[in-house]
Design a protein around this motif. Structure first.
Motif, PDB file in Angstrom:
ATOM      1  N   ARG A 148      -7.751   8.810  -6.278  1.00 55.02           N
ATOM      2  CA  ARG A 148      -6.587   8.516  -7.122  1.00 55.02           C
ATOM      3  C   ARG A 148      -6.487   7.021  -7.451  1.00 55.02           C
ATOM      4  O   ARG A 148      -5.686   6.629  -8.299  1.00 55.02           O
ATOM      5  N   TYR A 149      -7.256   6.197  -6.774  1.00 53.02           N
ATOM      6  CA  TYR A 149      -7.163   4.751  -6.981  1.00 53.02           C
ATOM      7  C   TYR A 149      -7.900   4.332  -8.248  1.00 53.02           C
ATOM      8  O   TYR A 149      -9.102   4.548  -8.392  1.00 53.02           O
ATOM      9  N   ASP A 150      -7.167   3.734  -9.174  1.00 46.57           N
ATOM     10  CA  ASP A 150      -7.738   3.213 -10.408  1.00 46.57           C
ATOM     11  C   ASP A 150      -6.791   2.134 -10.930  1.00 46.57           C
ATOM     12  O   ASP A 150      -5.721   2.442 -11.465  1.00 46.57           O
ATOM     13  N   ARG A 171      -3.768  -3.064  -6.173  1.00 49.38           N
ATOM     14  CA  ARG A 171      -4.453  -2.595  -4.971  1.00 49.38           C
ATOM     15  C   ARG A 171      -4.257  -1.094  -4.800  1.00 49.38           C
ATOM     16  O   ARG A 171      -3.471  -0.461  -5.494  1.00 49.38           O
ATOM     17  N   ARG A 172      -4.954  -0.539  -3.841  1.00 48.62           N
ATOM     18  CA  ARG A 172      -4.837   0.894  -3.586  1.00 48.62           C
ATOM     19  C   ARG A 172      -3.479   1.214  -2.959  1.00 48.62           C
ATOM     20  O   ARG A 172      -3.006   0.509  -2.074  1.00 48.62           O
ATOM     21  N   GLY A 184       0.776  -1.237   0.000  1.00 47.04           N
ATOM     22  CA  GLY A 184       0.000   0.000   0.000  1.00 47.04           C
ATOM     23  C   GLY A 184       0.799   1.273   0.000  1.00 47.04           C
ATOM     24  O   GLY A 184       0.222   2.358   0.103  1.00 47.04           O
ATOM     25  N   LEU A 240      -8.737   8.906  -2.034  1.00 49.34           N
ATOM     26  CA  LEU A 240      -9.390   7.688  -2.520  1.00 49.34           C
ATOM     27  C   LEU A 240      -9.642   7.777  -4.020  1.00 49.34           C
ATOM     28  O   LEU A 240      -9.607   6.763  -4.732  1.00 49.34           O
TER      29      LEU A 240
END
Length: 241
Positions: free
Chosen positions: A89-91, A114-115, A18, A87
């Motif tokens: 930015r997660y893709d 994963r994030r 992470g 949150l």
């Protein structure tokens, strides 16, 4: 976004989960500020150089390791400037596309999908000494002029903007530690550097007076011989004790 072939292992053994690093690596050449960008063939994707932190590695050591891998340099200015953890930015889609293009299985539970929260660093390097090298997932690592950057994946354009904002705020105070200029330079070259970082033209006389008043420049006896008349003086930074 990876720095070693073992980072493509599905479970990410040996790396902190992470947590990622992203770098805005500035160089100055031909009177233009440039940024080092990774290119991914068959995807039309571009990204900032980045990497991950090993389980038994300091954060700063990881940053310098990755930076040396991308530039071939170790004695350069590096500064942590912001942590990006939104949150939004997660893709996982862009990285899955990159992995598939390189022949890696992009299973949904792969650790790279994963994030991640990323720690942003900016670095300032001597363009003439850097030897850009792509990471294990990229096909090319190349310089782009600041005003001609391609569209970057995820939130990397925001990371560039934040790094540039930080650089502008600290330009006078930290200029001596930067590696953007050659050891000896003209006042015109220094002014052009300021103008490209600040994004605006500066008055020549006012700029020269201000720079000389800071007490950070030493005028050299040798002058630049590129012009027949009124050759400008060369300067160098006075290194702090």
């Amino acid at each position: 976004m990876t720095t070693a072939t073992d980072e493509t292992n599905p479970d990410g053994r040996g790396f902190l989960p992470g947590l990622a690093l992203d770098f805005v690596i500035f160089g100055f050449h031909d009177q233009e500020l440039k940024i080092l960008i990774l290119e991914y063939k068959n995807t039309d994707l571009f990204a900032l150089p980045g990497g991950f932190v090993r389980e038994k590695e300091d954060l700063e050591s990881a940053a310098r390791r990755v930076l040396a891998q991308r530039t071939g340099l170790t004695d350069i200015y590096l500064e942590q400037f912001h942590t990006f953890g939104s949150l939004q930015r997660y893709d996982p889609a862009p990285l899955a596309q990159i992995m598939q293009a390189k022949g890696h299985a992009a299973q949904p539970d792969h650790w790279l999908l994963r994030r991640f929260i990323t720690v942003g660093y900016y670095a300032l390097v001597d363009f003439t000494r850097a030897v850009p090298q792509p990471d294990a997932m990229a096909d090319r690592c190349a310089w782009y002029e600041l005003n001609q950057l391609p569209s970057l994946m995820l939130d990397h354009e925001n990371i560039v903007a934040k790094a540039l904002e930080t650089l502008r705020e600290t330009l006078d105070r930290k200029l001596i530690g930067f590696n953007l200029l050659e050891e000896a330079f003209t006042m015109h070259t220094l002014q052009r550097l300021y103008e490209t970082v600040l994004g605006e033209p500066l008055n020549r006389s006012s700029f020269q007076r201000r720079m000389l008043s800071l007490g950070i420049l030493q005028r050299l006896e040798k002058t630049y011989t590129g012009k027949a008349h009124k050759a400008p003086y060369l300067y160098r930074f006075i290194q702090p004790d």
